[in-house]
Write an enzyme that holds these catalytic residues in place. Sequence first.
Site, mmCIF file in Angstrom:
data_model
loop_
_atom_site.group_PDB
_atom_site.id
_atom_site.type_symbol
_atom_site.label_atom_id
_atom_site.label_comp_id
_atom_site.label_asym_id
_atom_site.label_seq_id
_atom_site.Cartn_x
_atom_site.Cartn_y
_atom_site.Cartn_z
ATOM 1 N N ASP A 83 -5.322 9.952 -15.788
ATOM 2 C CA ASP A 83 -4.378 10.124 -14.681
ATOM 3 C C ASP A 83 -2.943 10.105 -15.231
ATOM 4 O O ASP A 83 -2.605 9.230 -16.052
ATOM 5 C CB ASP A 83 -4.593 8.951 -13.708
ATOM 6 C CG ASP A 83 -3.806 9.091 -12.425
ATOM 7 O OD1 ASP A 83 -3.574 10.226 -11.981
ATOM 8 O OD2 ASP A 83 -3.444 8.027 -11.849
ATOM 9 N N HIS A 84 -2.118 11.032 -14.794
ATOM 10 C CA HIS A 84 -0.694 11.059 -15.154
ATOM 11 C C HIS A 84 -0.421 11.011 -16.657
ATOM 12 O O HIS A 84 0.469 10.276 -17.110
ATOM 13 C CB HIS A 84 0.086 9.924 -14.475
ATOM 14 C CG HIS A 84 0.230 10.109 -12.997
ATOM 15 N ND1 HIS A 84 1.068 11.034 -12.438
ATOM 16 C CD2 HIS A 84 -0.398 9.510 -11.948
ATOM 17 C CE1 HIS A 84 0.968 10.992 -11.118
ATOM 18 N NE2 HIS A 84 0.069 10.082 -10.791
ATOM 19 N N ASP A 105 1.066 15.548 -16.387
ATOM 20 C CA ASP A 105 2.046 15.412 -15.311
ATOM 21 C C ASP A 105 3.414 15.840 -15.839
ATOM 22 O O ASP A 105 4.160 15.046 -16.404
ATOM 23 C CB ASP A 105 2.063 13.958 -14.829
ATOM 24 C CG ASP A 105 3.137 13.724 -13.778
ATOM 25 O OD1 ASP A 105 3.891 14.672 -13.465
ATOM 26 O OD2 ASP A 105 3.236 12.587 -13.287
ATOM 27 N N GLY A 182 2.119 4.490 -3.763
ATOM 28 C CA GLY A 182 2.348 3.130 -3.263
ATOM 29 C C GLY A 182 2.450 3.091 -1.748
ATOM 30 O O GLY A 182 2.338 4.103 -1.066
ATOM 31 N N GLY A 211 -1.136 9.425 -4.347
ATOM 32 C CA GLY A 211 -0.417 8.503 -3.468
ATOM 33 C C GLY A 211 -1.113 8.307 -2.137
ATOM 34 O O GLY A 211 -0.464 8.143 -1.099
ATOM 35 N N SER A 213 -3.118 5.864 -1.013
ATOM 36 C CA SER A 213 -3.556 4.537 -0.574
ATOM 37 C C SER A 213 -3.280 4.273 0.902
ATOM 38 O O SER A 213 -4.081 3.660 1.578
ATOM 39 C CB SER A 213 -2.883 3.448 -1.412
ATOM 40 O OG SER A 213 -3.638 3.210 -2.576
ATOM 41 N N ASN A 232 -6.198 10.356 -4.592
ATOM 42 C CA ASN A 232 -6.034 9.347 -5.654
ATOM 43 C C ASN A 232 -5.666 7.991 -5.062
ATOM 44 O O ASN A 232 -4.734 7.896 -4.247
ATOM 45 C CB ASN A 232 -4.890 9.756 -6.598
ATOM 46 C CG ASN A 232 -5.356 10.702 -7.675
ATOM 47 O OD1 ASN A 232 -6.415 11.315 -7.557
ATOM 48 N ND2 ASN A 232 -4.565 10.835 -8.723
ATOM 49 N N ASP A 234 -4.804 4.005 -6.204
ATOM 50 C CA ASP A 234 -4.568 2.937 -7.175
ATOM 51 C C ASP A 234 -4.100 1.669 -6.456
ATOM 52 O O ASP A 234 -4.709 0.610 -6.548
ATOM 53 C CB ASP A 234 -3.525 3.392 -8.212
ATOM 54 C CG ASP A 234 -3.361 2.384 -9.343
ATOM 55 O OD1 ASP A 234 -4.078 1.364 -9.341
ATOM 56 O OD2 ASP A 234 -2.525 2.599 -10.231
HETATM 57 P P1 13P Z 1 -1.367 5.052 -4.773
HETATM 58 O O1 13P Z 1 -0.587 4.166 -5.682
HETATM 59 O O2 13P Z 1 -0.649 5.396 -3.527
HETATM 60 O O3 13P Z 1 -2.717 4.511 -4.550
HETATM 61 O O4 13P Z 1 -1.555 6.440 -5.568
HETATM 62 C C1 13P Z 1 -2.378 6.456 -6.680
HETATM 63 C C2 13P Z 1 -2.222 7.683 -7.480
HETATM 64 O O5 13P Z 1 -1.713 8.699 -7.059
HETATM 65 C C3 13P Z 1 -2.748 7.629 -8.846
HETATM 66 O O6 13P Z 1 -2.523 8.827 -9.533
HETATM 67 O O1 G3H Z 2 -0.112 6.902 -10.096
HETATM 68 C C1 G3H Z 2 -0.299 6.144 -11.035
HETATM 69 C C2 G3H Z 2 -0.296 4.726 -10.976
HETATM 70 O O2 G3H Z 2 -0.264 4.159 -9.719
HETATM 71 C C3 G3H Z 2 0.669 4.104 -11.933
HETATM 72 O O3 G3H Z 2 -0.151 3.438 -12.749
HETATM 73 O O4 G3H Z 2 1.057 1.490 -13.704
HETATM 74 O O5 G3H Z 2 -1.064 2.364 -14.699
HETATM 75 O O6 G3H Z 2 1.057 3.668 -14.940
HETATM 76 P P1 G3H Z 2 0.292 2.700 -14.110
HETATM 77 ZN ZN ZN Z 3 -0.621 9.696 -8.935
#
Ligand code: 13P
Ligand code: G3H
Ligand code: ZN
Length: 291
Positions: A83-84, A105, A182, A211, A213, A232, A234
């Site tokens: 990811d990213h 990214d 977030g 993003g 969540s 996604n 996180d």
């Molecule tokens: P959130 O932090 O909003 O869950 O997004 C996660 C994300 O996009 C990881 O690539």
């Molecule tokens: O979108 C990606 C994550 O929320 C940021 O994650 O703190 O592991 O880089 P990271």
């Molecule tokens: Zn992301």
Amino acid sequence: MRGKTIDILKQAMEEGYAVGAFNTSNLEITQGIVHAAHKLERPCIVQMTSNAMKYAGSNVLGDVVRSVIENDSDSVPVGFHLDHGKSLDHVMDAIEAGVDSVMIDGSSLRFKENLEITKRIVEYSHEREVTVQAELGRVPYLGREDQEINWDEVMTNPEEAKKLVDETGIDALAVGIGNAHGFFREREVPDWDRLEKIKALIPQTPLIMHGASDWTDDRVVQAIERGICCFNIDTDIRVAFITKICNITNSKCDTTDPRKVLGAARKNVKNKVVEKIKMFANQTKTEKTSE
Ligand code: 13P
Ligand code: G3H
Ligand code: ZN
């Protein structure tokens, strides 16, 4: 069992539902995610960032993720994704650690530079049978960014999206339509017209919503109807994991056994991921309800 991220995305896209791509950085979060997919008998994607790789050691985390997928999910395909990724080095480390799919990214770069680095990553990854997700437009990290967001400046330009796909050969695209990472303020209403335009111009390319969540049922359904096949997650997982640990350790903590604390946190992650997988599945598929 191991699945290819691209196959998981394409099947979701063709059948009109979405899957979740969930971030991990340790054993318990990985198991929480995979156990949820196993329980529901639905595919999902486990992903790690370069920060997670730095935290755990990329090969160590890769071994953990691949081992959990192989041992704890015998009937359902689970993909493993970077990811990213921000550079060729991240991509190389992740491929060595065993991912079947990477993200480059380049969203903070100018279009031309984003296109160039994406093209380079596609060449490198495709030679190794690894697929590539790119990002165009920017999905802000509100909370890490204090200034007001001018959404018109950061959202995905549909014509550029088509150009990026045509000129680089990417396999999937992360889009910005007012979404933000977030639990922070997003665009009041996602730019649904923009998403429809993007989908019409690149109908064969799986579209990813970062993003997600704080995305609720109604938004999720509308996004799937317009072509999103992966969300996604996180932040929600981090919160599920940490909240449980804090609840246990802030109250009278009468255990010296880390397994009691981390096991409960793992269960909380599993419950959260079950909730998300059901929401993204459009709630139309049969669920396995037993533990
Ligand atoms: P959130 O932090 O909003 O869950 O997004 C996660 C994300 O996009 C990881 O690539
Ligand atoms: O979108 C990606 C994550 O929320 C940021 O994650 O703190 O592991 O880089 P990271
Ligand atoms: Zn992301």
